[in-house]
Write an enzyme that holds these catalytic residues in place. Structure first.
Site, short mmCIF file in Angstrom:
data_model
loop_
_atom_site.label_atom_id
_atom_site.label_comp_id
_atom_site.label_asym_id
_atom_site.label_seq_id
_atom_site.Cartn_x
_atom_site.Cartn_y
_atom_site.Cartn_z
N GLU A 86 0.83 -1.21 0.00
CA GLU A 86 0.00 0.00 0.00
C GLU A 86 0.86 1.25 0.00
O GLU A 86 1.73 1.42 0.84
CB GLU A 86 -0.94 -0.01 1.21
CG GLU A 86 -1.91 -1.18 1.23
CD GLU A 86 -2.87 -1.20 0.04
OE1 GLU A 86 -2.97 -0.19 -0.68
OE2 GLU A 86 -3.53 -2.25 -0.16
N ARG A 96 -18.24 0.10 4.45
CA ARG A 96 -19.28 -0.58 3.66
C ARG A 96 -20.02 -1.60 4.51
O ARG A 96 -21.20 -1.87 4.31
CB ARG A 96 -18.60 -1.27 2.45
CG ARG A 96 -19.54 -1.81 1.41
CD ARG A 96 -18.77 -2.42 0.24
NE ARG A 96 -17.85 -3.48 0.65
CZ ARG A 96 -18.19 -4.74 0.92
NH1 ARG A 96 -19.46 -5.10 0.83
NH2 ARG A 96 -17.29 -5.63 1.29
N CYS A 149 -8.53 -1.24 7.80
CA CYS A 149 -7.11 -1.31 7.44
C CYS A 149 -6.57 0.06 7.09
O CYS A 149 -5.50 0.47 7.58
CB CYS A 149 -6.89 -2.27 6.26
SG CYS A 149 -7.05 -3.98 6.76
N HIS A 173 -1.52 -5.40 2.17
CA HIS A 173 -2.69 -6.28 2.13
C HIS A 173 -2.30 -7.63 1.52
O HIS A 173 -1.49 -7.68 0.58
CB HIS A 173 -3.80 -5.66 1.26
CG HIS A 173 -4.79 -4.85 2.04
ND1 HIS A 173 -4.95 -3.49 1.86
CD2 HIS A 173 -5.69 -5.22 2.99
CE1 HIS A 173 -5.90 -3.06 2.67
NE2 HIS A 173 -6.38 -4.09 3.37
N1 PCA Z 1 -8.98 -6.28 6.21
C1 PCA Z 1 -9.92 -5.19 6.36
C2 PCA Z 1 -9.94 -4.89 7.85
C3 PCA Z 1 -9.25 -6.04 8.50
C4 PCA Z 1 -8.64 -6.81 7.42
O1 PCA Z 1 -7.91 -7.79 7.56
C5 PCA Z 1 -9.59 -3.97 5.49
O2 PCA Z 1 -8.97 -4.15 4.43
O3 PCA Z 1 -9.93 -2.85 5.86
#
Ligand code: PCA
Length: 216
Positions: A86, A96, A149, A173
């Protein structure tokens, strides 16, 4: 020491590979990538609640306790097949689905009065190069979403900007862990990718001019 965080399950999923992978790395001593391998840094793993109220509070507590050299926060992006490095955290929450407290804020800032966005402090391009070398699927992503996140990533970078400018920190991610070929990555591959991300984060050098961009 390098602090890795993962999230508890959310949104009806039974597991969250971000935590499963980070947990597997706990206690390992990671060598900086490609610079003679020293000094190694021990991985400390922390599991974060998937809540707007609790996630950053828990990560902040772990930073305070362990005083790490680097922090890599990790979450699940269910719709992806690649590790997403990211690039940017934005100062907005637009949920959402409800978080694990039942909270679903819409169009509120993560930090009132904070800047619109922060860039990751991780060496994204050398990390991307390292992941490609290791034949692990990875991309640079320009949005971490607007859910827990992104909020955790933004709060982390806001903390770095205001209080700990020398702390190397960012967010990654990971896809769902799957054994189906072509559908994503196995948990072993995700663990390997996060090891590579951690090893690259420990190197303070120039970034390669490697394109990770996209058209719209
Ligand atoms: N993914 C979510 C929140 C926790 C996670 O593992 C996100 O991408 O916001």
């Amino acid at each position: 020491m390098i602090l890795l965080s993962g999230f508890e399950p959310f949104g009806g999923e039974e597991t969250n590979p971000s935590w499963l992978a980070v947990q597997r790395l706990a206690g390992e001593r990671v060598a900086p990538r490609g610079v003679g391998g020293d000094p190694r840094e021990e991985v400390v793993a922390v599991r974060l609640p998937c809540t707007f109220a609790g996630a950053w509070a828990e990560l902040a507590r772990a930073i305070e306790e362990h005083r790490p050299r680097a922090v890599v926060a990790v979450g699940l992006a269910a719709g992806t097949t690649h590790v997403r490095l990211e690039r940017v955290a934005v100062n907005v929450v637009d949920a959402r689905i409800p978080d694990n407290d039942g909270a679903a804020p819409v169009d509120v800032p993560v930090v009132p009065g904070g800047p619109a966005a922060y860039f990751s402090g991780l060496p994204l391009k050398s990390t991307l190069a390292a992941l490609r070398e290791d034949e692990l699927p990875a991309v640079v992503s320009n949005t971490a979403g607007t859910y827990v996140c992104n909020a955790t990533f933004y709060a982390l970078m806001d903390h770095v900007a205001r209080h700990e400018p020398h702390l190397v920190a960012g967010f990654v991610h990971v896809p769902r862990a799957t054994s189906e070929p072509g559908e994503g990555m196995s948990l072993d591959q995700i663990v390997g990718a996060l090891r590579t991300v951690a090893a690259a984060a420990l190197v303070d050098g120039p970034e390669p001019a490697l394109s990770g961009g996209t058209e719209a």
